[in-house]
Write a protein that holds these residues in place. Structure first.
Motif, PDB file in Angstrom:
ATOM      1  N   GLU A 103       0.823  -1.207   0.000  1.00 12.72           N
ATOM      2  CA  GLU A 103       0.000   0.000   0.000  1.00 12.72           C
ATOM      3  C   GLU A 103       0.860   1.262   0.000  1.00 12.72           C
ATOM      4  N   GLU A 104       2.063   1.147   0.521  1.00 10.47           N
ATOM      5  CA  GLU A 104       3.003   2.271   0.551  1.00 10.47           C
ATOM      6  C   GLU A 104       3.899   2.304  -0.688  1.00 10.47           C
ATOM      7  N   GLY A 105       3.652   1.385  -1.628  1.00 16.78           N
ATOM      8  CA  GLY A 105       4.405   1.386  -2.881  1.00 16.78           C
ATOM      9  C   GLY A 105       5.494   0.340  -3.003  1.00 16.78           C
ATOM     10  N   HIS A 106       5.633  -0.542  -2.005  1.00 28.87           N
ATOM     11  CA  HIS A 106       6.654  -1.591  -2.098  1.00 28.87           C
ATOM     12  C   HIS A 106       6.270  -2.609  -3.155  1.00 28.87           C
ATOM     13  N   HIS A 107       7.247  -3.022  -3.949  1.00 31.80           N
ATOM     14  CA  HIS A 107       7.053  -4.092  -4.923  1.00 31.80           C
ATOM     15  C   HIS A 107       8.277  -4.979  -4.882  1.00 31.80           C
ATOM     16  N   LEU A 108       8.074  -6.281  -4.846  1.00 35.74           N
ATOM     17  CA  LEU A 108       9.174  -7.229  -4.719  1.00 35.74           C
ATOM     18  C   LEU A 108      10.215  -7.062  -5.817  1.00 35.74           C
ATOM     19  N   THR A 109       9.794  -6.873  -7.061  1.00 31.28           N
ATOM     20  CA  THR A 109      10.751  -6.737  -8.156  1.00 31.28           C
ATOM     21  C   THR A 109      11.690  -5.567  -7.921  1.00 31.28           C
ATOM     22  N   VAL A 110      11.143  -4.448  -7.521  1.00 26.52           N
ATOM     23  CA  VAL A 110      11.962  -3.264  -7.254  1.00 26.52           C
ATOM     24  C   VAL A 110      12.942  -3.572  -6.122  1.00 26.52           C
ATOM     25  N   VAL A 149      15.805  -5.890  -7.299  1.00 26.19           N
ATOM     26  CA  VAL A 149      16.784  -5.197  -8.139  1.00 26.19           C
ATOM     27  C   VAL A 149      17.635  -4.251  -7.307  1.00 26.19           C
ATOM     28  N   GLU A 150      17.004  -3.533  -6.368  1.00 27.99           N
ATOM     29  CA  GLU A 150      17.774  -2.648  -5.476  1.00 27.99           C
ATOM     30  C   GLU A 150      18.808  -3.450  -4.688  1.00 27.99           C
ATOM     31  N   ARG A 151      18.393  -4.595  -4.164  1.00 28.83           N
ATOM     32  CA  ARG A 151      19.304  -5.442  -3.393  1.00 28.83           C
ATOM     33  C   ARG A 151      20.397  -6.015  -4.293  1.00 28.83           C
ATOM     34  N   ALA A 152      20.071  -6.352  -5.528  1.00 29.69           N
ATOM     35  CA  ALA A 152      21.079  -6.864  -6.465  1.00 29.69           C
ATOM     36  C   ALA A 152      22.145  -5.807  -6.731  1.00 29.69           C
ATOM     37  N   MET A 153      21.714  -4.568  -6.977  1.00 29.12           N
ATOM     38  CA  MET A 153      22.674  -3.496  -7.231  1.00 29.12           C
ATOM     39  C   MET A 153      23.547  -3.260  -5.992  1.00 29.12           C
ATOM     40  N   SER A 154      22.958  -3.311  -4.830  1.00 25.85           N
ATOM     41  CA  SER A 154      23.711  -3.127  -3.593  1.00 25.85           C
ATOM     42  C   SER A 154      24.724  -4.259  -3.404  1.00 25.85           C
ATOM     43  N   PHE A 155      24.287  -5.477  -3.690  1.00 29.20           N
ATOM     44  CA  PHE A 155      25.182  -6.637  -3.587  1.00 29.20           C
ATOM     45  C   PHE A 155      26.380  -6.476  -4.508  1.00 29.20           C
ATOM     46  N   ILE A 156      26.140  -6.097  -5.754  1.00 28.45           N
ATOM     47  CA  ILE A 156      27.228  -5.931  -6.722  1.00 28.45           C
ATOM     48  C   ILE A 156      28.171  -4.813  -6.270  1.00 28.45           C
ATOM     49  N   ALA A 157      27.601  -3.694  -5.863  1.00 28.59           N
ATOM     50  CA  ALA A 157      28.438  -2.567  -5.412  1.00 28.59           C
ATOM     51  C   ALA A 157      29.298  -2.984  -4.220  1.00 28.59           C
ATOM     52  N   PHE A 168       2.812  -6.497 -15.879  1.00 27.81           N
ATOM     53  CA  PHE A 168       3.747  -7.144 -14.961  1.00 27.81           C
ATOM     54  C   PHE A 168       5.058  -7.459 -15.674  1.00 27.81           C
ATOM     55  N   LEU A 169       4.952  -7.970 -16.892  1.00 23.45           N
ATOM     56  CA  LEU A 169       6.162  -8.284 -17.655  1.00 23.45           C
ATOM     57  C   LEU A 169       6.930  -7.010 -18.012  1.00 23.45           C
ATOM     58  N   SER A 170       6.234  -5.965 -18.415  1.00 24.89           N
ATOM     59  CA  SER A 170       6.890  -4.694 -18.745  1.00 24.89           C
ATOM     60  C   SER A 170       7.553  -4.077 -17.513  1.00 24.89           C
ATOM     61  N   HIS A 171       6.870  -4.142 -16.382  1.00 26.52           N
ATOM     62  CA  HIS A 171       7.421  -3.626 -15.129  1.00 26.52           C
ATOM     63  C   HIS A 171       8.722  -4.353 -14.793  1.00 26.52           C
ATOM     64  N   THR A 172       8.705  -5.668 -14.901  1.00 25.71           N
ATOM     65  CA  THR A 172       9.898  -6.460 -14.609  1.00 25.71           C
ATOM     66  C   THR A 172      11.005  -6.142 -15.601  1.00 25.71           C
ATOM     67  N   ASP A 173      10.668  -6.049 -16.873  1.00 26.26           N
ATOM     68  CA  ASP A 173      11.649  -5.718 -17.901  1.00 26.26           C
ATOM     69  C   ASP A 173      12.304  -4.366 -17.607  1.00 26.26           C
ATOM     70  N   HIS A 174      11.496  -3.399 -17.205  1.00 26.51           N
ATOM     71  CA  HIS A 174      12.018  -2.069 -16.868  1.00 26.51           C
ATOM     72  C   HIS A 174      13.057  -2.152 -15.746  1.00 26.51           C
ATOM     73  N   HIS A 175      12.740  -2.913 -14.715  1.00 23.24           N
ATOM     74  CA  HIS A 175      13.646  -2.973 -13.563  1.00 23.24           C
ATOM     75  C   HIS A 175      14.877  -3.830 -13.843  1.00 23.24           C
ATOM     76  N   ILE A 176      14.764  -4.835 -14.669  1.00 27.21           N
ATOM     77  CA  ILE A 176      15.964  -5.555 -15.099  1.00 27.21           C
ATOM     78  C   ILE A 176      16.834  -4.616 -15.935  1.00 27.21           C
ATOM     79  N   GLY A 177      16.191  -3.762 -16.726  1.00 24.02           N
ATOM     80  CA  GLY A 177      16.930  -2.736 -17.469  1.00 24.02           C
ATOM     81  C   GLY A 177      17.693  -1.807 -16.545  1.00 24.02           C
ATOM     82  N   ARG A 178      17.107  -1.469 -15.411  1.00 24.98           N
ATOM     83  CA  ARG A 178      17.821  -0.642 -14.422  1.00 24.98           C
ATOM     84  C   ARG A 178      19.084  -1.350 -13.937  1.00 24.98           C
ATOM     85  N   LEU A 179      18.983  -2.670 -13.724  1.00 25.43           N
ATOM     86  CA  LEU A 179      20.151  -3.438 -13.292  1.00 25.43           C
ATOM     87  C   LEU A 179      21.222  -3.445 -14.382  1.00 25.43           C
TER      88      LEU A 179
END
Length: 178
Positions: A25-32, A35-43, A139-150
């Motif tokens: 309800e506050e805007g959390h989404h697992l995909t986001v 991806v945020e955690r993946a970027m943090s892990f890599i960094a 859902f697929l476009s949303h996921t594609d967008h966030h994989i693109g961010r990665l």
């Protein structure tokens, strides 16, 4: 005695559980979050050992049911599937054949016998099915967008050209309308 599945509202990280930073309800989404955690892990990995390779296995939920996507992503496809699944199959198949994605002599597969004919559905069932397709596509476009961010992150950090990326996917499972 069969166990009732529990709702998972956290991610495991090693031996500990990670609470989500916010509610859906506050805007959390697992995909986001993934991806945020993946970027943090890599960094973190590159900071500790810049020359050492890393391994990351990213498993977003798309496009397996239940299809959870912010409404605005599903709404991008509003009306796109109103003519039904067979019309959409035709709409995508012929351009794919012209582009050479499928052989020029390929034929569209027969209508799936377990799927009702679009015209046999009531108006309400057609609207529901069209909305379900919109949500799936969103859902697929949303996921594609966030994989693109990665991928952009890998480019920004100079790791893209030094990274082997393998995509293993299927088309997910979706409930049927009708």
């Amino acid at each position: 005695m069969p166990r009732t599945p529990e709702v998972v509202d956290h991610l495991p990280a090693g031996a500990s559980q990670v609470e989500p930073p916010a509610t859906p309800e506050e805007g959390h989404h697992l995909t986001v979050d993934l991806v945020e955690r993946a970027m943090s892990f890599i960094a973190d990995a590159k900071q500790v050992a810049p020359d050492k390779p890393f391994y990351l296995h990213l498993c977003p939920g798309a496009t397996h049911a239940p299809h959870h996507v912010p409404k605005e992503w599903a709404d991008r496809y509003r009306g796109r599937f109103d003519d039904g699944w067979d019309a959409f199959r035709e709409h995508t198949f012929h351009p794919e054949r012209q582009l050479g994605v499928v052989p020029a002599d390929a034929q569209l597969s027969p209508h799936e016998p377990d799927v009702p004919e679009w015209e046999s559905l009531s108006g309400d069932a057609r609207r529901l099915a069209a909305r379900m397709m919109e949500v799936y596509a969103g859902f697929l476009s949303h996921t594609d967008h966030h994989i693109g961010r990665l991928l952009d992150f890998l480019k920004e950090t100079g790791e893209f050209d030094n990274t082997l990326i393998m995509v293993v996917s299927d088309n997910g499972r979706a409930p049927r309308a009708g």
